[in-house]
Every structure is written in C-alpha cells, then in structure tokens.
Design a protein around this motif. Structure first.
Motif, mmCIF file in Angstrom:
data_model
loop_
_atom_site.group_PDB
_atom_site.id
_atom_site.type_symbol
_atom_site.label_atom_id
_atom_site.label_comp_id
_atom_site.label_asym_id
_atom_site.label_seq_id
_atom_site.Cartn_x
_atom_site.Cartn_y
_atom_site.Cartn_z
ATOM 1 N N MET A 146 33.635 32.108 47.637
ATOM 2 C CA MET A 146 33.334 33.311 46.669
ATOM 3 C C MET A 146 32.537 34.481 47.192
ATOM 4 O O MET A 146 31.885 34.296 48.017
ATOM 5 N N GLY A 147 32.896 35.493 46.527
ATOM 6 C CA GLY A 147 32.463 36.959 46.813
ATOM 7 C C GLY A 147 31.920 37.580 45.615
ATOM 8 O O GLY A 147 32.392 37.347 44.660
ATOM 9 N N TYR A 148 30.635 38.237 45.700
ATOM 10 C CA TYR A 148 29.953 38.913 44.796
ATOM 11 C C TYR A 148 29.550 40.444 45.153
ATOM 12 O O TYR A 148 28.764 40.338 46.243
ATOM 13 N N VAL A 149 30.059 41.316 44.177
ATOM 14 C CA VAL A 149 29.429 42.550 44.342
ATOM 15 C C VAL A 149 28.667 43.045 42.953
ATOM 16 O O VAL A 149 29.340 43.084 42.010
ATOM 17 N N GLN A 153 47.360 39.128 47.942
ATOM 18 C CA GLN A 153 47.085 38.112 49.159
ATOM 19 C C GLN A 153 46.806 36.960 48.277
ATOM 20 O O GLN A 153 46.228 35.834 48.897
ATOM 21 N N GLY A 154 46.762 36.847 46.843
ATOM 22 C CA GLY A 154 46.517 35.589 46.010
ATOM 23 C C GLY A 154 44.966 35.564 45.790
ATOM 24 O O GLY A 154 44.546 34.271 45.320
ATOM 25 N N CYS A 155 44.172 36.324 45.980
ATOM 26 C CA CYS A 155 42.789 36.102 45.499
ATOM 27 C C CYS A 155 42.677 36.418 44.131
ATOM 28 O O CYS A 155 43.502 37.445 43.487
ATOM 29 N N MET A 190 41.626 29.770 41.842
ATOM 30 C CA MET A 190 41.668 29.935 40.290
ATOM 31 C C MET A 190 40.318 29.847 40.055
ATOM 32 O O MET A 190 39.613 28.978 40.291
ATOM 33 N N LEU A 191 39.799 30.584 38.922
ATOM 34 C CA LEU A 191 38.651 30.714 38.207
ATOM 35 C C LEU A 191 38.877 29.983 36.932
ATOM 36 O O LEU A 191 39.557 30.573 36.214
ATOM 37 N N GLU A 192 38.106 28.989 36.597
ATOM 38 C CA GLU A 192 38.322 28.253 35.193
ATOM 39 C C GLU A 192 36.776 28.146 34.531
ATOM 40 O O GLU A 192 36.040 27.415 35.043
ATOM 41 N N VAL A 193 36.434 28.940 33.513
ATOM 42 C CA VAL A 193 35.454 28.907 32.646
ATOM 43 C C VAL A 193 35.568 28.269 31.453
ATOM 44 O O VAL A 193 36.396 28.620 30.761
ATOM 45 N N PRO A 210 33.830 38.367 53.828
ATOM 46 C CA PRO A 210 34.129 37.068 54.101
ATOM 47 C C PRO A 210 35.782 36.730 53.716
ATOM 48 O O PRO A 210 36.031 35.555 53.684
ATOM 49 N N LYS A 211 36.280 37.651 53.164
ATOM 50 C CA LYS A 211 37.883 37.366 52.534
ATOM 51 C C LYS A 211 37.581 36.329 51.480
ATOM 52 O O LYS A 211 38.209 35.388 51.809
ATOM 53 N N PRO A 212 36.966 36.415 50.398
ATOM 54 C CA PRO A 212 36.846 35.329 49.425
ATOM 55 C C PRO A 212 38.113 35.104 48.792
ATOM 56 O O PRO A 212 38.957 35.943 48.612
ATOM 57 N N LYS A 213 38.236 33.852 48.248
ATOM 58 C CA LYS A 213 39.279 33.460 47.287
ATOM 59 C C LYS A 213 39.210 33.992 45.953
ATOM 60 O O LYS A 213 40.082 33.957 45.196
#
Length: 243
Positions: A73-76, A176-178, A1-4, A144-147
């Motif tokens: 984490m992954g970033y494009v 997949q729950g990402c 989960m991402l929480e900002v 990397p198959k990030p979450k």
C-alpha cells in the motif's frame, strides 16, 4: 484490489462514515468525490489502518491492517508529513530502507526529475515550499511501487507541470495494474482520469457513477455531482408511489 465492506466510523456520537461499501479493481482509478466534511479523508485513513472502525477492509485479499497488506500500500496525505531534519534525498532513502527496496535508484532519480526536485535533493524538509513538500510526499508514496495507492487531495498546492506529471503517473499506474483511489472535491482536476466515482455526502456514498454511465447521456460528472450533493434530483421530488 481494494474491497471496503460495510465500514462505519464514529467519533463518539458523530458518524463520519456510515456503512461504506465499494471496490477498486486492479488497474482502475476510483474517485472519492464530495464536499469538505463528506467523510472522504476519514475512509482513506480507515483503509490505511490509522483509525479504528466497524466493518471489513481488504487489500489484494489481505486484511488491511496486516503487515503483508501494508507492504503493498502507498499513501499520499492531504497535508505532507515530512521530517524537518531530513533532506529530499534522505526522505526517499528512508522510504527505500523502510520497504527494503532493491534496484530503486533509477526510479528514484526519475521521480525527482519528473517532479522537478532533482536540484532540491540537499534541501531539508522544512526548507521546501508547500508545493515542493507536496511533490516530495508524492514521490515518497510512489517509490515503493505499491499495488494500491491512496491520494488525498493530491492536486492542492501543485503547479501546472506537477499536475500534468501526476496525471501521467495515474495513467501509467493504471496500465501497470495498480489500484488507485483519489479523494478530491475538485471535479476538474480528475476529469478524464477516472473509471468509477463514488460521490460522498454526509458520510455516505450517495451515488456510484461509472464512466460509461455518462457517455451519451449529455451529462458531465459535474452535473451529476451537483444533482446529488445539492438535492436537486427529480426523483427525490417524485411522489412516493412513483419512486
């Protein structure tokens, strides 16, 4: 989960993000939707830890700037940042070694095939067209198959086949729950993909739209977007006593 949580980013006297708060649960696609200059890229860079900010950002319960968080984490980025002297294949091998990946070869080949880069594996980064550079950047972010993975304007420069494949990838990652966060100003590019859309305007989240909110209302996400960003909402024109 991402929480900002209550994130504010200032460039001297300019407030690029003002008290931003939102969450992207596991297995959901969140959209940052807004015109150019709304602050979308800035909040993404804050999440990635590229910028200093006030507030708190957590990824899977971890501080976003911690090494453990960065591992998942992954970033494009909006503009691909490639190494001119590395080939397509070497870019992916570099990512694999940086993340200490194991058993990644089959997935790497799958990505190259899906994004039509298999026959370009020996080409250097600066030999690729802008569209191919974008495809390679996407592959590097996915390997990397990030979450949690962040996409900043990912559709720009892609051909129809690559757009179709990327949308398929979004669906697969969600199953997949990402957690997925996509920044864009192109409404039609994400139609049918999103779970929650955060409409940004002048550095703030001006509205939060859940998919179920649009069902049965006779309004599309585009309708809601223009009501918010162009200031045509009827409640803004209502007398103060009625608000």
């Amino acid at each position: 989960m991402l929480e900002v949580t209550h994130v504010t980013k200032k460039y001297r006297k300019v407030v690029a993000n003002n008290d931003i708060t939102f969450q992207i649960p596991d297995g959901e696609i969140g959209i940052l939707l807004g015109p150019n200059g709304a602050g979308k890229s800035t909040i993404i860079k804050c999440i990635m830890g590229f910028l200093k900010y006030q507030g708190q950002i957590r990824v899977d319960g971890l501080d976003n700037k911690s090494l453990d968080a960065k591992k998942i984490m992954g970033y494009v980025p909006e503009i691909p940042s490639l190494y001119p002297n590395l080939t397509v294949d070497e870019h992916l091998e570099f990512i694999a070694r940086a993340y200490k990946l194991k058993d990644y070869k089959e997935y790497k080949e799958n990505l190259l095939e899906r994004f039509e880069l298999a026959d370009k594996r020996k080409k250097f980064g600066d030999e690729l067209s802008k569209g191919m550079q974008q495809k390679l950047s996407i592959c590097c972010g996915l390997l990397p198959k990030p979450k949690l993975i962040l996409f900043d304007e990912p559709m720009i420069g892609l051909d129809p086949h690559a757009i179709k494949e990327l949308k398929n990838v979004f669906e697969e990652l969600r199953s997949q729950g990402c957690s997925i966060l996509v920044s864009t100003h192109m409404i039609d590019s994400i139609e049918g993909l999103w779970d929650t859309t955060y409409i940004m305007k002048q550095g703030v989240v001006a509205a939060v739209v859940n998919r179920q909110d649009t069902n049965g209302q006779g309004k599309s996400l585009e309708d809601i977007f223009f009501e918010i960003t162009e200031g045509d909402r009827q409640d803004e024109a209502a007398p103060e006593s009625e608000v």
